[in-house]
Design a protein around this motif. Structure first.
Motif, PDB file in Angstrom:
ATOM      1  N   LYS A  83       0.666 -25.782 -21.551  1.00 34.62           N
ATOM      2  CA  LYS A  83      -0.484 -26.261 -22.324  1.00 34.62           C
ATOM      3  C   LYS A  83      -1.696 -25.403 -21.997  1.00 34.62           C
ATOM      4  CE  LYS A  83      -1.503 -29.980 -19.012  1.00 34.62           C
ATOM      5  NZ  LYS A  83      -1.771 -31.418 -18.854  1.00 34.62           N
ATOM      6  N   PHE A  84      -2.632 -25.365 -22.962  1.00 40.51           N
ATOM      7  CA  PHE A  84      -3.761 -24.453 -22.822  1.00 40.51           C
ATOM      8  C   PHE A  84      -5.001 -25.002 -23.496  1.00 40.51           C
ATOM      9  CE2 PHE A  84      -6.277 -21.081 -24.926  1.00 40.51           C
ATOM     10  CZ  PHE A  84      -6.765 -20.442 -23.800  1.00 40.51           C
ATOM     11  N   SER A  85      -6.150 -24.777 -22.867  1.00 40.27           N
ATOM     12  CA  SER A  85      -7.449 -24.994 -23.493  1.00 40.27           C
ATOM     13  C   SER A  85      -8.302 -23.786 -23.149  1.00 40.27           C
ATOM     14  CB  SER A  85      -8.113 -26.287 -22.988  1.00 40.27           C
ATOM     15  OG  SER A  85      -8.434 -26.171 -21.616  1.00 40.27           O
ATOM     16  N   VAL A  86      -9.283 -23.488 -23.989  1.00 40.91           N
ATOM     17  CA  VAL A  86     -10.112 -22.304 -23.784  1.00 40.91           C
ATOM     18  C   VAL A  86     -10.762 -22.322 -22.399  1.00 40.91           C
ATOM     19  CG1 VAL A  86     -12.178 -21.091 -24.589  1.00 40.91           C
ATOM     20  CG2 VAL A  86     -10.525 -21.949 -26.240  1.00 40.91           C
ATOM     21  N   GLU A  87     -11.096 -23.513 -21.918  1.00 43.40           N
ATOM     22  CA  GLU A  87     -11.732 -23.631 -20.603  1.00 43.40           C
ATOM     23  C   GLU A  87     -10.829 -23.084 -19.488  1.00 43.40           C
ATOM     24  OE1 GLU A  87     -13.648 -25.959 -23.483  1.00 43.40           O
ATOM     25  OE2 GLU A  87     -11.546 -26.154 -22.835  1.00 43.40           O
ATOM     26  N   LYS A 114      -1.915 -16.062 -29.235  1.00 44.27           N
ATOM     27  CA  LYS A 114      -3.117 -15.394 -29.706  1.00 44.27           C
ATOM     28  C   LYS A 114      -4.356 -16.038 -29.094  1.00 44.27           C
ATOM     29  CE  LYS A 114      -5.192 -13.618 -33.955  1.00 44.27           C
ATOM     30  NZ  LYS A 114      -5.093 -13.538 -35.432  1.00 44.27           N
ATOM     31  N   VAL A 115      -5.327 -15.201 -28.741  1.00 45.52           N
ATOM     32  CA  VAL A 115      -6.559 -15.696 -28.136  1.00 45.52           C
ATOM     33  C   VAL A 115      -7.714 -14.831 -28.628  1.00 45.52           C
ATOM     34  CG1 VAL A 115      -6.286 -14.249 -26.074  1.00 45.52           C
ATOM     35  CG2 VAL A 115      -7.634 -16.350 -25.931  1.00 45.52           C
ATOM     36  N   ASP A 116      -8.858 -15.455 -28.841  1.00 45.85           N
ATOM     37  CA  ASP A 116     -10.035 -14.747 -29.336  1.00 45.85           C
ATOM     38  C   ASP A 116     -10.597 -13.853 -28.221  1.00 45.85           C
ATOM     39  OD1 ASP A 116     -12.710 -14.041 -30.136  1.00 45.85           O
ATOM     40  OD2 ASP A 116     -12.685 -15.714 -31.551  1.00 45.85           O
ATOM     41  N   TYR A 117     -10.759 -12.587 -28.529  1.00 51.14           N
ATOM     42  CA  TYR A 117     -11.238 -11.644 -27.500  1.00 51.14           C
ATOM     43  C   TYR A 117     -12.617 -12.034 -26.980  1.00 51.14           C
ATOM     44  CZ  TYR A 117     -14.639  -9.144 -30.457  1.00 51.14           C
ATOM     45  OH  TYR A 117     -15.724  -8.805 -31.213  1.00 51.14           O
ATOM     46  N   LYS A 118     -13.428 -12.682 -27.816  1.00 55.50           N
ATOM     47  CA  LYS A 118     -14.761 -13.094 -27.371  1.00 55.50           C
ATOM     48  C   LYS A 118     -14.665 -14.152 -26.279  1.00 55.50           C
ATOM     49  CE  LYS A 118     -16.939 -12.056 -31.827  1.00 55.50           C
ATOM     50  NZ  LYS A 118     -17.582 -12.614 -33.030  1.00 55.50           N
ATOM     51  N   ALA A 122     -15.931 -13.623 -22.508  1.00 55.62           N
ATOM     52  CA  ALA A 122     -16.890 -14.590 -21.961  1.00 55.62           C
ATOM     53  C   ALA A 122     -16.396 -15.217 -20.660  1.00 55.62           C
ATOM     54  CB  ALA A 122     -17.166 -15.679 -22.999  1.00 55.62           C
ATOM     55  N   ALA A 123     -15.072 -15.260 -20.491  1.00 48.90           N
ATOM     56  CA  ALA A 123     -14.481 -15.843 -19.280  1.00 48.90           C
ATOM     57  C   ALA A 123     -14.476 -14.863 -18.109  1.00 48.90           C
ATOM     58  CB  ALA A 123     -13.059 -16.312 -19.569  1.00 48.90           C
ATOM     59  N   GLY A 124     -14.959 -13.630 -18.345  1.00 43.85           N
ATOM     60  CA  GLY A 124     -15.118 -12.683 -17.256  1.00 43.85           C
ATOM     61  C   GLY A 124     -14.015 -11.660 -17.091  1.00 43.85           C
ATOM     62  N   TYR A 125     -13.081 -11.597 -18.032  1.00 40.63           N
ATOM     63  CA  TYR A 125     -12.010 -10.607 -17.950  1.00 40.63           C
ATOM     64  C   TYR A 125     -12.475  -9.263 -18.506  1.00 40.63           C
ATOM     65  CZ  TYR A 125      -8.973 -14.669 -17.270  1.00 40.63           C
ATOM     66  OH  TYR A 125      -8.396 -15.833 -16.800  1.00 40.63           O
ATOM     67  N   THR A 126     -11.864  -8.200 -18.013  1.00 45.25           N
ATOM     68  CA  THR A 126     -12.179  -6.872 -18.551  1.00 45.25           C
ATOM     69  C   THR A 126     -11.008  -6.282 -19.327  1.00 45.25           C
ATOM     70  OG1 THR A 126     -11.541  -5.839 -16.449  1.00 45.25           O
ATOM     71  CG2 THR A 126     -13.885  -6.355 -16.778  1.00 45.25           C
ATOM     72  N   TYR A 127      -9.803  -6.864 -19.155  1.00 40.50           N
ATOM     73  CA  TYR A 127      -8.670  -6.431 -19.975  1.00 40.50           C
ATOM     74  C   TYR A 127      -7.769  -7.604 -20.326  1.00 40.50           C
ATOM     75  CZ  TYR A 127      -5.247  -6.477 -16.095  1.00 40.50           C
ATOM     76  OH  TYR A 127      -4.405  -6.850 -15.073  1.00 40.50           O
ATOM     77  N   ARG A 147      -0.494   0.157 -31.721  1.00 37.68           N
ATOM     78  CA  ARG A 147       0.608   0.277 -30.763  1.00 37.68           C
ATOM     79  C   ARG A 147       0.088   0.504 -29.350  1.00 37.68           C
ATOM     80  NH1 ARG A 147       2.659   4.550 -30.404  1.00 37.68           N
ATOM     81  NH2 ARG A 147       4.371   3.905 -29.055  1.00 37.68           N
ATOM     82  N   THR A 148      -1.021   1.204 -29.244  1.00 34.95           N
ATOM     83  CA  THR A 148      -1.537   1.601 -27.941  1.00 34.95           C
ATOM     84  C   THR A 148      -2.865   0.914 -27.644  1.00 34.95           C
ATOM     85  OG1 THR A 148      -2.564   3.536 -28.954  1.00 34.95           O
ATOM     86  CG2 THR A 148      -0.366   3.831 -28.011  1.00 34.95           C
ATOM     87  N   PHE A 149      -3.364   1.129 -26.447  1.00 36.77           N
ATOM     88  CA  PHE A 149      -4.559   0.405 -25.990  1.00 36.77           C
ATOM     89  C   PHE A 149      -5.764   0.698 -26.881  1.00 36.77           C
ATOM     90  CE2 PHE A 149      -4.952   4.439 -23.739  1.00 36.77           C
ATOM     91  CZ  PHE A 149      -6.317   4.683 -23.728  1.00 36.77           C
ATOM     92  N   PHE A 150      -6.629  -0.288 -26.997  1.00 31.45           N
ATOM     93  CA  PHE A 150      -7.836  -0.173 -27.815  1.00 31.45           C
ATOM     94  C   PHE A 150      -8.878  -1.143 -27.273  1.00 31.45           C
ATOM     95  CE2 PHE A 150      -5.161  -3.462 -29.593  1.00 31.45           C
ATOM     96  CZ  PHE A 150      -6.017  -4.452 -30.031  1.00 31.45           C
ATOM     97  N   ARG A 151     -10.090  -1.054 -27.790  1.00 30.29           N
ATOM     98  CA  ARG A 151     -11.154  -1.946 -27.330  1.00 30.29           C
ATOM     99  C   ARG A 151     -11.603  -2.893 -28.427  1.00 30.29           C
ATOM    100  NH1 ARG A 151     -12.936  -1.358 -22.406  1.00 30.29           N
ATOM    101  NH2 ARG A 151     -12.484   0.604 -21.304  1.00 30.29           N
ATOM    102  N   GLU A 152     -11.867  -4.112 -28.006  1.00 32.50           N
ATOM    103  CA  GLU A 152     -12.544  -5.103 -28.850  1.00 32.50           C
ATOM    104  C   GLU A 152     -13.762  -5.539 -28.068  1.00 32.50           C
ATOM    105  OE1 GLU A 152     -10.050  -7.650 -31.884  1.00 32.50           O
ATOM    106  OE2 GLU A 152      -9.238  -7.924 -29.873  1.00 32.50           O
TER     107      GLU A 152
END
Length: 258
Positions: A83-87, A114-118, A122-127, A147-152
């Motif tokens: 189970k998952f919540s954004v928090e 799927k998870v919103d990159y924003k 906001a949760a403090g991750y860098t990748y 296919r390969t790494f990119f930035r959002e």
């Protein structure tokens, strides 16, 4: 660079197929598999990243300490696997960092949800490594994703590796069901094209999961347990023999930022 990663979690997959398994068994099976993985990585001097749920980490603190002491990276697989919540994004990152005194900068969502990159940013991750850029019937269609790494925004997205042609996925199911010689061929093709390989596995693959009560389909249990240990041992040896270097996601991120 070979990015080996393992999603260490409660082994709840039987519930997807109507199987039965207690919480204690979920943890015990994953613990057994993680012990096998750490031994193989040590044997081949291979570094890896472990995406852990807080639930698994709280119940296996000794193994988390061991993997960190052996030079591996700890990242977040959120709080629970089922189970998952954004928090949970921020809470899990902070809890893992607090428990083990390490920098937790990466995320992988359970089941590549799927998870919103924003929200991730906001949760403090860098990748984030939560997408398989292929089509998997009944699961997801990510053929429109790079296919390969990119930035959002500021977030580095590192999709799981797929072949340059046809986007054949190299995830855990492929490793079990493809002939190993074909999996090696795909691995080499990706490394030649992309200069890195991002593949992921789970501890329970290295444990015995062919119990009838689990009701797991054959394609999920093929080449698991002892067969997986032997197969993975051969694969790591092949990677080393061919001169491919292992690295953590944090190492890869530093190179991507240059």
């Amino acid at each position: 660079m070979v990015l080996l990663s393992f999603d260490i979690e409660e082994f709840d997959m039987p519930f997807e197929y109507g199987g039965e398994i207690s919480f204690e068994e979920q943890l015990e099976i994953s613990r057994r598999g993680l012990i096998e993985i750490l031994a193989l990585l040590s044997k081949h001097n291979a570094k890896a990243t472990f995406f852990s749920t807080v639930v698994f980490a709280e119940n296996n603190k000794d193994l988390i300490v061991q993997l960190l002491e052996e030079g591996h990276e700890l990242a977040s697989h959120t709080w629970f696997h089922s189970k998952f919540s954004v928090e949970d994004l921020k809470k899990s990152r902070e809890k893992l960092a607090e428990m083990f005194g390490t920098n937790v900068s990466g995320l992988r969502m359970p089941r590549m949800k799927k998870v919103d990159y924003k929200d991730v940013e906001a949760a403090g991750y860098t990748y984030n490594s939560s997408v398989n850029p292929t089509f998997l019937p009944g699961k997801y269609n990510n053929l429109g994703v790079s296919r390969t790494f990119f930035r959002e925004g500021k977030l580095l997205q590192v999709p799981a590796s797929v072949s340059p042609i046809l986007r054949i996925p190299l995830f855990w199911l492929s490793f079990h069901n493809f002939p190993l010689v074909f999996y090696k061929f795909l691995s080499k093709a990706v490394l030649k094209k992309d200069n890195y390989l991002n593949i992921y596995f789970h501890p329970w693959e290295f444990a015995g999961i062919k119990d009838e009560k689990l009701k797991l389909p054959a394609f999920t249990t093929k080449n698991t347990g002892h067969e997986m240990v032997q197969r993975f041992d051969e694969y790591l040896g092949w990677l080393n023999k061919n001169g491919f270097r292992f690295g953590t996601f944090q190492e890869f991120e530093r190179k991507a930022n240059v």
